[in-house]
Structure formats: C-alpha cells, structure tokens
Design a protein around this motif. Structure first.
Motif, PDB file in Angstrom:
ATOM      1  N   SER A 177      -4.622   2.577   5.709  1.00  6.89           N
ATOM      2  CA  SER A 177      -4.691   1.217   5.164  1.00  6.89           C
ATOM      3  C   SER A 177      -5.203   1.227   3.730  1.00  6.89           C
ATOM      4  O   SER A 177      -4.701   0.506   2.870  1.00  6.89           O
ATOM      5  CB  SER A 177      -5.596   0.335   6.021  1.00  6.89           C
ATOM      6  OG  SER A 177      -5.007   0.102   7.272  1.00  6.89           O
ATOM      7  N   LEU A 178      -6.200   2.063   3.471  1.00  8.31           N
ATOM      8  CA  LEU A 178      -6.733   2.160   2.117  1.00  8.31           C
ATOM      9  C   LEU A 178      -5.680   2.695   1.152  1.00  8.31           C
ATOM     10  O   LEU A 178      -5.508   2.158   0.055  1.00  8.31           O
ATOM     11  CB  LEU A 178      -7.979   3.057   2.094  1.00  8.31           C
ATOM     12  CG  LEU A 178      -8.607   3.287   0.723  1.00  8.31           C
ATOM     13  CD1 LEU A 178      -9.005   1.972   0.055  1.00  8.31           C
ATOM     14  CD2 LEU A 178      -9.803   4.217   0.854  1.00  8.31           C
ATOM     15  N   ALA A 179      -4.970   3.724   1.567  1.00  4.95           N
ATOM     16  CA  ALA A 179      -3.921   4.294   0.724  1.00  4.95           C
ATOM     17  C   ALA A 179      -2.850   3.258   0.398  1.00  4.95           C
ATOM     18  O   ALA A 179      -2.421   3.126  -0.754  1.00  4.95           O
ATOM     19  CB  ALA A 179      -3.290   5.506   1.405  1.00  4.95           C
ATOM     20  N   ARG A 180      -2.425   2.487   1.403  1.00  3.20           N
ATOM     21  CA  ARG A 180      -1.423   1.443   1.169  1.00  3.20           C
ATOM     22  C   ARG A 180      -1.947   0.354   0.245  1.00  3.20           C
ATOM     23  O   ARG A 180      -1.228  -0.124  -0.642  1.00  3.20           O
ATOM     24  CB  ARG A 180      -0.981   0.835   2.499  1.00  3.20           C
ATOM     25  CG  ARG A 180       0.002   1.697   3.256  1.00  3.20           C
ATOM     26  CD  ARG A 180       0.634   0.918   4.405  1.00  3.20           C
ATOM     27  NE  ARG A 180      -0.380   0.439   5.341  1.00  3.20           N
ATOM     28  CZ  ARG A 180      -0.514   0.855   6.583  1.00  3.20           C
ATOM     29  NH1 ARG A 180       0.314   1.739   7.074  1.00  3.20           N
ATOM     30  NH2 ARG A 180      -1.456   0.372   7.353  1.00  3.20           N
ATOM     31  N   LEU A 181      -3.204  -0.050   0.435  1.00  3.22           N
ATOM     32  CA  LEU A 181      -3.798  -1.086  -0.402  1.00  3.22           C
ATOM     33  C   LEU A 181      -3.883  -0.642  -1.857  1.00  3.22           C
ATOM     34  O   LEU A 181      -3.505  -1.388  -2.763  1.00  3.22           O
ATOM     35  CB  LEU A 181      -5.193  -1.456   0.114  1.00  3.22           C
ATOM     36  CG  LEU A 181      -5.961  -2.468  -0.726  1.00  3.22           C
ATOM     37  CD1 LEU A 181      -5.239  -3.812  -0.747  1.00  3.22           C
ATOM     38  CD2 LEU A 181      -7.379  -2.628  -0.192  1.00  3.22           C
ATOM     39  N   VAL A 182      -4.367   0.575  -2.080  1.00  2.00           N
ATOM     40  CA  VAL A 182      -4.480   1.083  -3.452  1.00  2.00           C
ATOM     41  C   VAL A 182      -3.100   1.158  -4.097  1.00  2.00           C
ATOM     42  O   VAL A 182      -2.907   0.712  -5.228  1.00  2.00           O
ATOM     43  CB  VAL A 182      -5.190   2.455  -3.484  1.00  2.00           C
ATOM     44  CG1 VAL A 182      -5.068   3.104  -4.857  1.00  2.00           C
ATOM     45  CG2 VAL A 182      -6.653   2.307  -3.105  1.00  2.00           C
ATOM     46  N   GLU A 183      -2.133   1.684  -3.367  1.00  2.00           N
ATOM     47  CA  GLU A 183      -0.795   1.823  -3.947  1.00  2.00           C
ATOM     48  C   GLU A 183      -0.147   0.472  -4.216  1.00  2.00           C
ATOM     49  O   GLU A 183       0.458   0.264  -5.264  1.00  2.00           O
ATOM     50  CB  GLU A 183       0.103   2.670  -3.053  1.00  2.00           C
ATOM     51  CG  GLU A 183       1.400   3.002  -3.746  1.00  2.00           C
ATOM     52  CD  GLU A 183       2.086   4.223  -3.182  1.00  2.00           C
ATOM     53  OE1 GLU A 183       3.231   4.442  -3.591  1.00  2.00           O
ATOM     54  OE2 GLU A 183       1.493   4.933  -2.352  1.00  2.00           O
ATOM     55  N   SER A 184      -0.306  -0.478  -3.303  1.00  2.00           N
ATOM     56  CA  SER A 184       0.317  -1.787  -3.519  1.00  2.00           C
ATOM     57  C   SER A 184      -0.372  -2.566  -4.647  1.00  2.00           C
ATOM     58  O   SER A 184       0.257  -3.353  -5.336  1.00  2.00           O
ATOM     59  CB  SER A 184       0.311  -2.613  -2.230  1.00  2.00           C
ATOM     60  OG  SER A 184      -1.002  -3.001  -1.884  1.00  2.00           O
ATOM     61  N   THR A 185      -1.650  -2.323  -4.841  1.00  2.00           N
ATOM     62  CA  THR A 185      -2.405  -3.034  -5.872  1.00  2.00           C
ATOM     63  C   THR A 185      -2.243  -2.402  -7.247  1.00  2.00           C
ATOM     64  O   THR A 185      -2.132  -3.116  -8.249  1.00  2.00           O
ATOM     65  CB  THR A 185      -3.909  -3.059  -5.503  1.00  2.00           C
ATOM     66  OG1 THR A 185      -4.049  -3.648  -4.217  1.00  2.00           O
ATOM     67  CG2 THR A 185      -4.707  -3.865  -6.497  1.00  2.00           C
ATOM     68  N   THR A 186      -2.242  -1.066  -7.296  1.00  2.00           N
ATOM     69  CA  THR A 186      -2.250  -0.378  -8.588  1.00  2.00           C
ATOM     70  C   THR A 186      -0.940   0.309  -8.943  1.00  2.00           C
ATOM     71  O   THR A 186      -0.730   0.660 -10.104  1.00  2.00           O
ATOM     72  CB  THR A 186      -3.354   0.694  -8.619  1.00  2.00           C
ATOM     73  OG1 THR A 186      -3.023   1.725  -7.678  1.00  2.00           O
ATOM     74  CG2 THR A 186      -4.716   0.112  -8.314  1.00  2.00           C
TER      75      THR A 186
END
Length: 84
Positions: free
Chosen positions: A14-23
């Motif tokens: 979830s963290l990996a997806r959040l970082v990638e979708s945000t940045t």
C-alpha cells in the motif's frame, strides 16, 4: 520500506502504491531523492560526509558517496567545490 510501512501502520504494498501514485516515483527512487535533499542540506551547512552518511543510515561512507555520485555526477566534495 518495511520500517516506513510499520511506522505508518500500512502494508509495504500500500505504501509503495501511494508513493508512486502521489509522486510518480518508485518508493526506492523517492527515498533516494529524499536522502539527496537531506544530504545537500547538511553538506551545505558544513556537516562532514561521514556524519551525513551516518545520519542517513548508510552502512559505509563509500556507499553514500557512490549513491551521491550516481545521482549528482560528482562525489560530495567535488560537487560543492564546483559550486564556488
């Protein structure tokens, strides 16, 4: 990434997806950029390369210098001397 996810009470995925979708960056690339920003700030203030490597959690000064050189094109001391 495991420690970051645990601190944020989320899964690594979830963290990996959040970082990638945000940045638009992978977690590893985002973390490297964060390390560069922190390193540049400390080095500009006169903190030693060895101390900055320790602050950022690198196992060795050489590992930090290698990362810095790969990202910035020069080792830290050469990078800052070229700015003068």
């Amino acid at each position: 990434m495991r420690q970051w996810a645990a601190r944020l009470a989320t899964s690594e995925r979830s963290l990996a997806r959040l970082v990638e979708s945000t940045t638009g960056l992978s977690f590893g690339r985002w973390r490297q950029q964060l390390h560069l920003i922190i390193a540049l700030s400390h080095l500009a203030e006169g903190v030693s390369v060895q101390r900055v490597a320790g602050i950022l959690g690198y196992d060795s000064v050489n590992a930090f210098i290698t990362m810095f050189k790969k990202a910035m094109g020069k080792p830290p001391t050469q990078y800052f001397s070229s700015l003068r």
